[in-house]
Design a protein around this motif. Structure first.
Motif, PDB file in Angstrom:
ATOM      1  N   LEU A   1       0.837  -1.196   0.000  1.00 43.13           N
ATOM      2  CA  LEU A   1       0.000   0.000   0.000  1.00 43.13           C
ATOM      3  C   LEU A   1       0.877   1.253   0.000  1.00 43.13           C
ATOM      4  O   LEU A   1       2.066   1.196   0.338  1.00 43.13           O
ATOM      5  CB  LEU A   1      -0.893   0.014   1.235  1.00 43.13           C
ATOM      6  N   PRO A   2       0.307   2.417  -0.339  1.00 44.57           N
ATOM      7  CA  PRO A   2       1.042   3.672  -0.153  1.00 44.57           C
ATOM      8  C   PRO A   2       1.460   3.820   1.305  1.00 44.57           C
ATOM      9  O   PRO A   2       0.711   3.459   2.227  1.00 44.57           O
ATOM     10  CB  PRO A   2       0.019   4.739  -0.561  1.00 44.57           C
ATOM     11  N   LEU A   3       2.651   4.358   1.526  1.00 44.70           N
ATOM     12  CA  LEU A   3       3.249   4.405   2.860  1.00 44.70           C
ATOM     13  C   LEU A   3       3.353   5.848   3.361  1.00 44.70           C
ATOM     14  O   LEU A   3       3.549   6.776   2.578  1.00 44.70           O
ATOM     15  CB  LEU A   3       4.648   3.787   2.828  1.00 44.70           C
ATOM     16  N   GLU A   4       3.281   5.981   4.687  1.00 45.90           N
ATOM     17  CA  GLU A   4       3.412   7.307   5.299  1.00 45.90           C
ATOM     18  C   GLU A   4       4.112   7.176   6.645  1.00 45.90           C
ATOM     19  O   GLU A   4       3.756   6.325   7.458  1.00 45.90           O
ATOM     20  CB  GLU A   4       2.042   7.941   5.489  1.00 45.90           C
ATOM     21  N   THR A   5       5.096   8.047   6.866  1.00 45.61           N
ATOM     22  CA  THR A   5       5.771   8.165   8.159  1.00 45.61           C
ATOM     23  C   THR A   5       5.320   9.456   8.818  1.00 45.61           C
ATOM     24  O   THR A   5       5.395  10.523   8.208  1.00 45.61           O
ATOM     25  CB  THR A   5       7.295   8.200   7.982  1.00 45.61           C
ATOM     26  N   CYS A   6       4.837   9.374  10.054  1.00 43.55           N
ATOM     27  CA  CYS A   6       4.514  10.587  10.811  1.00 43.55           C
ATOM     28  C   CYS A   6       5.619  10.836  11.829  1.00 43.55           C
ATOM     29  O   CYS A   6       6.116   9.912  12.475  1.00 43.55           O
ATOM     30  CB  CYS A   6       3.145  10.489  11.476  1.00 43.55           C
ATOM     31  N   GLN A   7       6.008  12.095  11.949  1.00 40.88           N
ATOM     32  CA  GLN A   7       7.101  12.455  12.836  1.00 40.88           C
ATOM     33  C   GLN A   7       6.886  13.883  13.331  1.00 40.88           C
ATOM     34  O   GLN A   7       6.260  14.704  12.658  1.00 40.88           O
ATOM     35  CB  GLN A   7       8.452  12.339  12.117  1.00 40.88           C
ATOM     36  N   THR A   8       7.394  14.172  14.525  1.00 39.37           N
ATOM     37  CA  THR A   8       7.256  15.503  15.098  1.00 39.37           C
ATOM     38  C   THR A   8       8.354  16.437  14.610  1.00 39.37           C
ATOM     39  O   THR A   8       9.471  16.002  14.321  1.00 39.37           O
ATOM     40  CB  THR A   8       7.319  15.438  16.633  1.00 39.37           C
ATOM     41  N   MET A   9       8.033  17.737  14.562  1.00 39.82           N
ATOM     42  CA  MET A   9       9.029  18.733  14.199  1.00 39.82           C
ATOM     43  C   MET A   9       9.943  19.034  15.387  1.00 39.82           C
ATOM     44  O   MET A   9      11.131  19.296  15.222  1.00 39.82           O
ATOM     45  CB  MET A   9       8.340  20.016  13.713  1.00 39.82           C
ATOM     46  N   ASN A  10       9.367  18.963  16.604  1.00 35.82           N
ATOM     47  CA  ASN A  10      10.196  19.078  17.808  1.00 35.82           C
ATOM     48  C   ASN A  10      10.117  17.748  18.557  1.00 35.82           C
ATOM     49  O   ASN A  10      10.546  16.736  18.015  1.00 35.82           O
ATOM     50  CB  ASN A  10       9.784  20.280  18.660  1.00 35.82           C
ATOM     51  N   GLY A  11       9.581  17.701  19.770  1.00 37.23           N
ATOM     52  CA  GLY A  11       9.500  16.434  20.484  1.00 37.23           C
ATOM     53  C   GLY A  11       8.086  15.926  20.675  1.00 37.23           C
ATOM     54  O   GLY A  11       7.843  14.727  20.686  1.00 37.23           O
TER      55      GLY A  11
ATOM     56  N   ASN B   1      12.789  22.004  21.399  1.00 38.89           N
ATOM     57  CA  ASN B   1      13.853  21.193  20.814  1.00 38.89           C
ATOM     58  C   ASN B   1      13.508  20.846  19.364  1.00 38.89           C
ATOM     59  O   ASN B   1      13.300  19.678  19.007  1.00 38.89           O
ATOM     60  CB  ASN B   1      14.053  19.922  21.639  1.00 38.89           C
ATOM     61  N   TYR B   2      13.457  21.864  18.529  1.00 41.98           N
ATOM     62  CA  TYR B   2      13.103  21.664  17.129  1.00 41.98           C
ATOM     63  C   TYR B   2      14.260  21.058  16.347  1.00 41.98           C
ATOM     64  O   TYR B   2      15.419  21.411  16.555  1.00 41.98           O
ATOM     65  CB  TYR B   2      12.712  22.991  16.476  1.00 41.98           C
ATOM     66  N   LYS B   3      13.928  20.161  15.459  1.00 33.45           N
ATOM     67  CA  LYS B   3      14.923  19.624  14.538  1.00 33.45           C
ATOM     68  C   LYS B   3      15.354  20.747  13.602  1.00 33.45           C
ATOM     69  O   LYS B   3      14.561  21.607  13.238  1.00 33.45           O
ATOM     70  CB  LYS B   3      14.338  18.443  13.757  1.00 33.45           C
ATOM     71  N   SER B   4      16.605  20.721  13.213  1.00 33.69           N
ATOM     72  CA  SER B   4      17.137  21.765  12.331  1.00 33.69           C
ATOM     73  C   SER B   4      16.550  21.615  10.930  1.00 33.69           C
ATOM     74  O   SER B   4      16.050  20.536  10.568  1.00 33.69           O
ATOM     75  CB  SER B   4      18.655  21.674  12.268  1.00 33.69           C
ATOM     76  N   PRO B   5      16.605  22.671  10.111  1.00 27.68           N
ATOM     77  CA  PRO B   5      16.164  22.528   8.719  1.00 27.68           C
ATOM     78  C   PRO B   5      16.865  21.383   7.989  1.00 27.68           C
ATOM     79  O   PRO B   5      16.236  20.646   7.236  1.00 27.68           O
ATOM     80  CB  PRO B   5      16.507  23.886   8.104  1.00 27.68           C
ATOM     81  N   THR B   6      18.153  21.230   8.229  1.00 28.85           N
ATOM     82  CA  THR B   6      18.891  20.147   7.574  1.00 28.85           C
ATOM     83  C   THR B   6      18.358  18.784   8.002  1.00 28.85           C
ATOM     84  O   THR B   6      18.159  17.888   7.177  1.00 28.85           O
ATOM     85  CB  THR B   6      20.390  20.244   7.898  1.00 28.85           C
ATOM     86  N   GLU B   7      18.109  18.614   9.304  1.00 33.41           N
ATOM     87  CA  GLU B   7      17.568  17.344   9.793  1.00 33.41           C
ATOM     88  C   GLU B   7      16.213  17.039   9.171  1.00 33.41           C
ATOM     89  O   GLU B   7      15.923  15.896   8.787  1.00 33.41           O
ATOM     90  CB  GLU B   7      17.432  17.388  11.316  1.00 33.41           C
TER      91      GLU B   7
END
Length: 435
Positions: free
Chosen positions: A275-285, A295-301
């Motif tokens: 099936l089509p796949l999706e990863t959900c993740q937070t921008m900070n914590g 604690n935000y992830k950097s633009p590069t991350e």
């Protein structure tokens, strides 16, 4: 009139229950929606509810807070700076193609004008339908709208108690609850969401895991519920964040906090489906707004996360927790701006691509579009790149219009010396190859 509607809905669900026993066959509209979903590659998750008032994240009630005391915050909920169009335009400028909005989280508070419970946005000082505004803005700006919906509820006494929300003060709640009543309540709400807010791209369920430790497997009656969704909107995709291999009737597979095939967070060890796949993740914590979580992830991350997810043939659903006043955190908007700039230059290596065959998925990954192969080098510590001579790589150059790289042949492999590279975009190579 209410009794007549109840009878009709129960009759309709009975018919769906009978039809759901047969194998699920997606419609042509659904298959087209799956393709459009996969082509999008980037969406933004919005966790916003009454929990924003406490600024402790979306699970705050589960820390021993009485749900009746918690509910009093609704009488002070007034997000006076909420501007749905500003949200949508910022997200669109960030390169995202769809939004997934939390209509009702585990706290039980509904963010739309539901007629199934008074515990909703209309019974606050704000008194306006947040979802209506967001749906209108998405439709105007051409972004697909997905709706998160919690299967569990920490406030309702008819919800059968699971393994969370056991200290929220529901006086008459029990392991049995009143499942027929609660199930009917959920389906009535889903009926509202799918008939009153225009075209909905997906229903994103969460909470199945609340009963994953029951001695007897809990029957969520998913077949019938999924059939109801597909009956109301055949093109609407169904996903369920149950951390299991997809069930019949689901149209997408969700991975929480990990790209498919990884399980660093301990929530995504399931097999990868077709099936089509999706990863959900937070921008900070956190998912919901938490005042101390900066604690935000950097633009590069974040860009590397998007690239790595695309390299697995999956979408990235990146979360933002809006603030109690109705605005998106400034840092989150700034991160979106950086991602939007990068995608404006490099989006063709992400959108409407498939997983490539090159790279370890961590430091080097790849996507492909027809015979074009895009290799992303995600670290500046790699000086050489070794590729197999099969499938045949006809050429390799620095993307988008840089110098062609000439390889050395060594033991049936191609050895490329890479130019120095640093910065937000890392290094992208474009090749032409056989599939």
């Amino acid at each position: 009139m209410k009794n007549v509607f109840t009878s009709l809905l129960l009759f309709f669900c009975t018919l769906l229950s009978a039809s759901a026993q047969t194998a699920y066959v997606p419609t042509a509209e659904n298959l087209q929606s799956r393709k459009e979903f996969s082509d999008a590659r980037f969406g933004v998750f919005l966790h916003w509810g009454l929990y924003a008032m406490f600024a402790q994240g979306e699970w705050y009630m589960n820390t021993g807070v009485d749900c009746h005391e918690y509910a009093k915050a609704a009488q002070a909920f007034y997000p006076h700076r909420f501007d749905a169009r500003a949200w949508v335009r910022a997200i669109k400028a960030g390169g995202a193609k769809y939004i997934c909005f939390t209509t009702r989280h585990h706290e039980g508070f509904s963010m739309w004008d539901t007629k199934q419970s008074p515990y909703n946005i209309m019974h606050t000082p704000y008194g306006r339908d947040v979802l209506r505004q967001l749906a209108d803005a998405c439709h105007e700006e051409g972004l697909r709208l997905h709706l998160y919906y919690s299967h569990l509820d920490w406030t309702r006494e008819d919800y059968p108690l699971g393994r969370t929300g056991l200290t929220t003060g529901r006086k008459h709640a029990s392991k049995e609850g009143n499942w027929p009543q609660y199930y009917d309540f959920m389906n009535r709400q889903l009926h509202e969401l799918l008939t009153q807010y225009g075209e909905i791209g997906a229903i994103w369920f969460d909470g199945w895991w609340d009963h994953d430790e029951d001695p007897v497997p809990f029957n969520w009656q998913l077949d019938e519920q999924y059939a109801l969704i597909h009956e109301l909107q055949p093109a609407c995709l169904v996903g369920n964040n149950h951390h299991q291999t997809p069930y019949a009737g689901e149209d997408i597979q969700i991975f929480e906090r990990d790209v498919p095939g990884e399980n660093k967070a301990g929530l995504s060890g399931q097999d990868i489906s077709r099936l089509p796949l999706e990863t959900c993740q937070t921008m900070n914590g956190m998912w919901g707004y938490k005042i101390k979580d900066q604690n935000y992830k950097s633009p590069t991350e974040l860009i590397r996360l998007l690239v790595r997810t695309s390299g697995k043939g999956a979408n990235l659903l990146l979360n933002i927790g809006p603030q109690p006043d109705g605005t998106l955190p400034d840092t989150a908007v700034a991160r979106l701006q950086e991602m939007g700039k990068w995608l404006a230059q490099n989006g063709e290596t992400i959108y409407a691509t498939e997983a490539g065959h090159v790279g370890d998925g961590e430091h080097v990954t790849s996507t492909r579009k027809d015979d074009r192969l895009f290799i992303h080098v995600l670290t500046d510590s790699i000086e050489t790149l070794t590729l197999p001579d099969r499938p045949t790589l006809r050429s390799l150059r620095i993307y988008p219009d840089g110098a062609t790289l000439t390889p050395q042949r060594l033991n049936g492999q191609l050895l490329y010396t890479l130019p120095q590279h640093k910065g937000l975009a890392d290094l992208i190579l474009e090749g032409r190859s056989d599939k």
